[in-house]
Scaffold this motif. Structure first.
Motif, mmCIF file in Angstrom:
data_model
loop_
_atom_site.group_PDB
_atom_site.id
_atom_site.type_symbol
_atom_site.label_atom_id
_atom_site.label_comp_id
_atom_site.label_asym_id
_atom_site.label_seq_id
_atom_site.Cartn_x
_atom_site.Cartn_y
_atom_site.Cartn_z
ATOM 1 N N LYS A 23 3.888 -9.952 -15.768
ATOM 2 C CA LYS A 23 3.631 -8.517 -15.569
ATOM 3 C C LYS A 23 3.788 -8.031 -14.133
ATOM 4 O O LYS A 23 3.951 -6.841 -13.916
ATOM 5 C CB LYS A 23 2.220 -8.173 -16.058
ATOM 6 N N ILE A 24 3.695 -8.924 -13.172
ATOM 7 C CA ILE A 24 3.784 -8.433 -11.792
ATOM 8 C C ILE A 24 5.234 -8.097 -11.461
ATOM 9 O O ILE A 24 5.533 -7.066 -10.884
ATOM 10 C CB ILE A 24 3.195 -9.470 -10.810
ATOM 11 N N PHE A 25 6.140 -8.975 -11.869
ATOM 12 C CA PHE A 25 7.570 -8.702 -11.672
ATOM 13 C C PHE A 25 8.297 -8.981 -12.997
ATOM 14 O O PHE A 25 9.027 -9.965 -13.123
ATOM 15 C CB PHE A 25 8.135 -9.574 -10.546
ATOM 16 N N PRO A 26 8.078 -8.100 -13.978
ATOM 17 C CA PRO A 26 8.558 -8.412 -15.337
ATOM 18 C C PRO A 26 10.067 -8.489 -15.457
ATOM 19 O O PRO A 26 10.592 -9.250 -16.273
ATOM 20 C CB PRO A 26 7.990 -7.257 -16.171
ATOM 21 N N VAL A 27 10.785 -7.690 -14.675
ATOM 22 C CA VAL A 27 12.235 -7.672 -14.835
ATOM 23 C C VAL A 27 12.874 -8.873 -14.141
ATOM 24 O O VAL A 27 13.659 -9.609 -14.732
ATOM 25 C CB VAL A 27 12.819 -6.356 -14.279
ATOM 26 N N GLN A 28 12.471 -9.108 -12.905
ATOM 27 C CA GLN A 28 13.172 -10.118 -12.113
ATOM 28 C C GLN A 28 12.750 -11.551 -12.409
ATOM 29 O O GLN A 28 13.550 -12.468 -12.276
ATOM 30 C CB GLN A 28 12.940 -9.872 -10.618
ATOM 31 N N HIS A 29 11.478 -11.764 -12.768
ATOM 32 C CA HIS A 29 10.969 -13.135 -12.732
ATOM 33 C C HIS A 29 10.351 -13.666 -14.031
ATOM 34 O O HIS A 29 9.891 -14.801 -14.072
ATOM 35 C CB HIS A 29 9.959 -13.274 -11.590
ATOM 36 N N ALA A 30 10.301 -12.841 -15.075
ATOM 37 C CA ALA A 30 9.760 -13.321 -16.345
ATOM 38 C C ALA A 30 10.917 -13.470 -17.329
ATOM 39 O O ALA A 30 11.626 -12.501 -17.584
ATOM 40 C CB ALA A 30 8.729 -12.333 -16.885
ATOM 41 N N ILE A 31 11.094 -14.654 -17.856
ATOM 42 C CA ILE A 31 12.205 -14.855 -18.784
ATOM 43 C C ILE A 31 11.953 -13.991 -20.019
ATOM 44 O O ILE A 31 10.984 -14.200 -20.742
ATOM 45 C CB ILE A 31 12.313 -16.349 -19.184
ATOM 46 N N GLY A 32 12.819 -13.006 -20.209
ATOM 47 C CA GLY A 32 12.655 -12.100 -21.342
ATOM 48 C C GLY A 32 11.836 -10.867 -21.029
ATOM 49 O O GLY A 32 11.702 -9.995 -21.878
ATOM 50 N N GLY A 33 11.236 -10.794 -19.844
ATOM 51 C CA GLY A 33 10.434 -9.622 -19.479
ATOM 52 C C GLY A 33 9.024 -9.696 -20.012
ATOM 53 O O GLY A 33 8.618 -10.670 -20.648
ATOM 54 N N ALA A 34 8.271 -8.633 -19.779
ATOM 55 C CA ALA A 34 6.860 -8.636 -20.144
ATOM 56 C C ALA A 34 6.655 -8.535 -21.653
ATOM 57 O O ALA A 34 5.718 -9.113 -22.203
ATOM 58 C CB ALA A 34 6.140 -7.485 -19.443
ATOM 59 N N GLU A 35 7.527 -7.801 -22.341
ATOM 60 C CA GLU A 35 7.291 -7.542 -23.769
ATOM 61 C C GLU A 35 7.886 -8.603 -24.692
ATOM 62 O O GLU A 35 7.415 -8.779 -25.805
ATOM 63 C CB GLU A 35 7.860 -6.166 -24.145
ATOM 64 N N ASP A 36 8.936 -9.248 -24.248
ATOM 65 C CA ASP A 36 9.565 -10.256 -25.114
ATOM 66 C C ASP A 36 9.729 -11.545 -24.318
ATOM 67 O O ASP A 36 10.813 -12.121 -24.259
ATOM 68 C CB ASP A 36 10.916 -9.745 -25.630
ATOM 69 N N CYS A 37 8.660 -11.973 -23.714
ATOM 70 C CA CYS A 37 8.743 -13.134 -22.827
ATOM 71 C C CYS A 37 9.008 -14.405 -23.636
ATOM 72 O O CYS A 37 8.302 -14.703 -24.603
ATOM 73 C CB CYS A 37 7.443 -13.255 -22.032
ATOM 74 N N ARG A 38 10.012 -15.144 -23.223
ATOM 75 C CA ARG A 38 10.450 -16.296 -24.015
ATOM 76 C C ARG A 38 10.069 -17.627 -23.387
ATOM 77 O O ARG A 38 10.438 -18.687 -23.913
ATOM 78 C CB ARG A 38 11.988 -16.269 -24.169
#
Lengths: 363, 352
Positions: free
Chosen positions: A196-211
């Motif tokens: 959630k802190i950097f959902p676009v750049q650093h979470a695989i799949g983003g905050a809503e569809d994190c994989r």
């Protein structure tokens, strides 16, 4: 028309997914460990080096005890007793040590640390002159220099990258029920500071569809189960869980999460963040005592899960005895042998009927 | 391990990267970890009643700075040999005691006097005297936490704290944008700012890329610097937070020490947790951790040189100044309430 819509949908998904692709280097990992993980699930920290060695990746940490890693100050920062400059300096020192070790990829095992390292890097990018100021302060305080690292990835990202290698070359078991072949039903909780802190750049799949956990679960034979509160906070909340009078706020969230996932009949909750692992696991006892509900869904972080599927000793290596919800029923389902003579198994299931030694509000 | 750029003499096992063999360790040796050390001074106790508290305070007040600091250091570094190195039996006795808190206050006061004031501390000292609106425009975190808020309320709609408490991050962001000094002071004196979970759910969804949780973090710092936090129950808890996390950092270079989640503090964790913590050293050793021992993994005793190095960083980063502000506010509060500082600490920790 329908085909066009499907193609557009696929393109759209592809584009969306493309926003969340992150580069996970194949090695050069500098491991920084976790105060919370080390306090609650120490077996996890011991297993990560073993998994890295098994994969044959280049990794390390500083072998000199006099310049070793320390806490990133993350809990103290989010607990409001550490100014941001103290955190920036502590993290800069860790980067300095990693770079001196020739290991350019920072890999925190802690989700809070992951967020803290990324926040520091983000501030350097946004704030002109900050790097020079911290350079100066760091040099004055301890004579070190540092560069802003190109790669900060979480240990779960490494497991994500190597999920198929682990399954195909190393696992002795899969996430399936031994007696029926049924894929085990798994819910995940990726941890707020991962996604959630950097959902676009650093979470695989983003905050809503994190994989980051869901794809390894699938690769390892399990069935991913969605639930309404999947992206909700576990309730840990730093000062909410660690200052006793505030703990009701934590357990209220945990209860909401557990109630939300229970109808999906999960065999397992797999977690990423050590704080979330703690409260989703130990919170189930509190829920049992306070709300009279007994879901007792086993909770494992992704390293413990991998360790068990690798066939490592559940007690001596993985440390399942550190869990409040017993993991042994899950081992039975998968067919992983364990020492049934262990005294710690007394009182199964779960010590129901054993009252805690005092009121829940004590401490 | 394939870390080919690491020194050739890096021995995983002696550096406590376990997992494979655990040489030289026996059950008898681990059982020895639970034996109490010779440390039995009266001021090491954990008082249970007001009379004990008062006696302890009189005792601590009678000791000079040197006696306190030397006594602590000698106890902390007292070690017993083990096959794989050393074990430091007194760390568990010292942690979280009134003695450790007293030592920290005095040591940090001396540290500030000796090391002087740097640019970060000067900035915070000056910021303390300026209006709150100035802080919002100038503090590093506050400045980057707010670009332009359209008050859409997404932050409040998915905030876990808003679900549990009478709390609304959208309203706080409005107050911050309006910059009315009196309203800001009221906010900083209230319980409200302490409700945030710091989960960042708000940041992930804000359509304007604001960071309400970052703004809350910044406001909490300001509240403590100005001493406003003691006007609210949850703000007063910061004296306990300062000694819990600050004490762990200052003495053990970790925010959370492995003995903090002991069953007395966490009866809500249930009987299995209680059972495990009857002998945590053995449980931690079993999976390769280094409880109060040198090493690189969980629960290790940090080398004094490493500790000294990070202490310099925290002084340079303004932490000691912040802790001093919290201590001074707590001391004033204790006098007003007619309590010793130890009683005030425990009251703040359990109130609410």
């Amino acid at each position: 028309m329908r085909d066009n819509a499907k193609q557009a949908d696929r393109r759209g998904r592809g584009n969306l997914w493309g926003r969340h692709i992150k580069s996970i280097p194949e090695g050069g990992y500098y491991l920084t460990l976790s105060c919370i993980m080390g306090s609650f699930f120490p077996g996890t920290e011991s297993m990560i080096p073993r998994v890295y060695d098994l994969l044959g990746v280049r990794w390390g940490t500083n072998p000199d005890a006099r310049s070793g890693w320390t806490c990133c100050t993350g809990i103290a920062y989010h607990g409001d007793v550490m100014p941001i400059e103290g955190t920036l300096l502590t993290v800069a020192r860790l980067w300095s040590i990693a770079q001196a070790s020739g290991l350019p990829v920072i890999t925190p095992v802690c989700v809070t640390s992951f967020g803290v390292h990324l926040e520091c890097r983000d501030l350097y990018e946004k704030e002109p002159g900050l790097k020079e100021k911290i350079d100066r302060l760091l040099m004055d305080a301890c004579g070190r220099t540092f560069e802003i690292p190109k790669h900060i990835i979480h240990v779960s990202d490494v497991f994500y990258r190597y999920r198929d290698v682990l399954r195909n070359r190393h696992f002795r078991y899969t996430l399936t029920e031994k007696s029926t072949g049924r894929p085990l039903r798994v819910v995940d909780h990726v941890g707020c500071h991962y996604s959630k802190i950097f959902p676009v750049q650093h979470a695989i799949g983003g905050a809503e569809d994190c994989r980051v956990l869901a794809d390894p679960v699938r690769a390892w034979g399990g069935e991913e189960v969605d639930y309404p509160e999947r992206r909700g906070c576990c309730g840990m909340g730093f000062r909410q869980c660690m200052i006793t009078p505030n703990r009701g706020a934590t357990i209220a969230r945990t209860l909401k999460k557990i109630r939300s996932m229970a109808p999906g009949r999960p065999d397992l909750i797999v977690t990423n963040c050590p704080g979330c692992t703690t409260f989703l696991d130990k919170g189930q006892w509190t829920i049992h005592e306070v709300a009279g509900e007994s879901p007792f869904i086993p909770v494992l972080n992704y390293v413990e899960l991998a360790g068990l599927l690798l066939g490592w000793d559940p007690y001596e290596t993985v440390g399942i005895q550190f869990h409040t919800v017993p993991v042994e029923p899950l081992l039975e389902k998968i067919g992983i042998p364990f020492d049934r003579s262990r005294p710690r198994l007394e009182g199964r299931p779960y010590g129901v009927g054993q009252a805690p030694a005092g009121p829940l509000t004590a401490g | 391990m394939s870390g080919d750029r690491l020194p050739a003499d890096f021995d995983l096992q002696s550096q406590a990267f376990p997992g494979d063999a655990k040489p030289g360790r026996s059950a008898r040796e681990d059982a020895g970890l639970q034996k109490p050390s010779g440390a039995n001074a009266a001021w090491l106790g954990r008082p249970a009643c007001p009379e004990e508290y008062r006696r302890l305070r009189l005792c601590l007040d009678s000791l000079s700075d040197q006696e306190i600091l030397e006594g602590y250091r000698m106890l902390r570094d007292e070690k017993v040999p083990r096959a794989e190195g050393w074990y430091y039996p007194n760390v568990r006795i010292l942690h979280g005691t009134a003695f450790e808190r007293e030592k920290d206050r005095r040591e940090q006061h001396l540290w500030n006097e000796t090391h002087g004031e740097n640019e970060v501390v000067r900035w915070y000292r000056e910021a303390r005297e300026k209006p709150c609106a100035w802080w919002i425009e100038n503090h590093l975190i506050a400045r980057h936490a707010l670009t332009s808020c359209m008050s859409c309320g997404v932050c409040s709609s998915l905030c876990p704290a808003a679900e549990f408490y009478d709390y609304n991050p959208r309203a706080i962001m409005e107050i911050v944008q309006e910059k009315d000094e009196q309203t800001l002071v009221e906010l900083l004196r209230s319980d409200t700012i302490w409700y945030c979970y710091q989960c960042a759910s708000c940041k992930a969804k804000c359509p304007r890329q604001n960071s309400p949780f970052g703004m809350l973090s910044s406001l909490r710092q300001l509240s403590q610097l100005k001493g406003y936090h003691v006007h609210s129950i949850r703000g007063r808890q910061q004296v306990a937070a300062r000694h819990l996390w600050g004490g762990n950092l200052w003495n053990r270079a970790c925010s959370l020490y492995f003995r903090n989640p002991n069953p007395e503090a966490h009866r809500d964790f249930g009987p299995r947790h209680e059972k495990l913590y009857k002998s945590p050293e053995i449980a931690f050793r079993q999976v390769g951790a280094s409880p109060d021992m040198p090493g690189s993994l969980s629960a290790r005793k940090v080398h004094p040189e490493t500790l000294q190095e990070v202490r310099r960083l925290w002084h340079a980063g303004g932490a000691l100044f912040l802790w001093q502000m919290i201590d001074e506010a707590a001391a004033r509060g204790a006098v007003e309430d007619g309590l010793t500082i130890d009683e005030y600490h425990d009251k703040a920790k359990t109130e609410g």
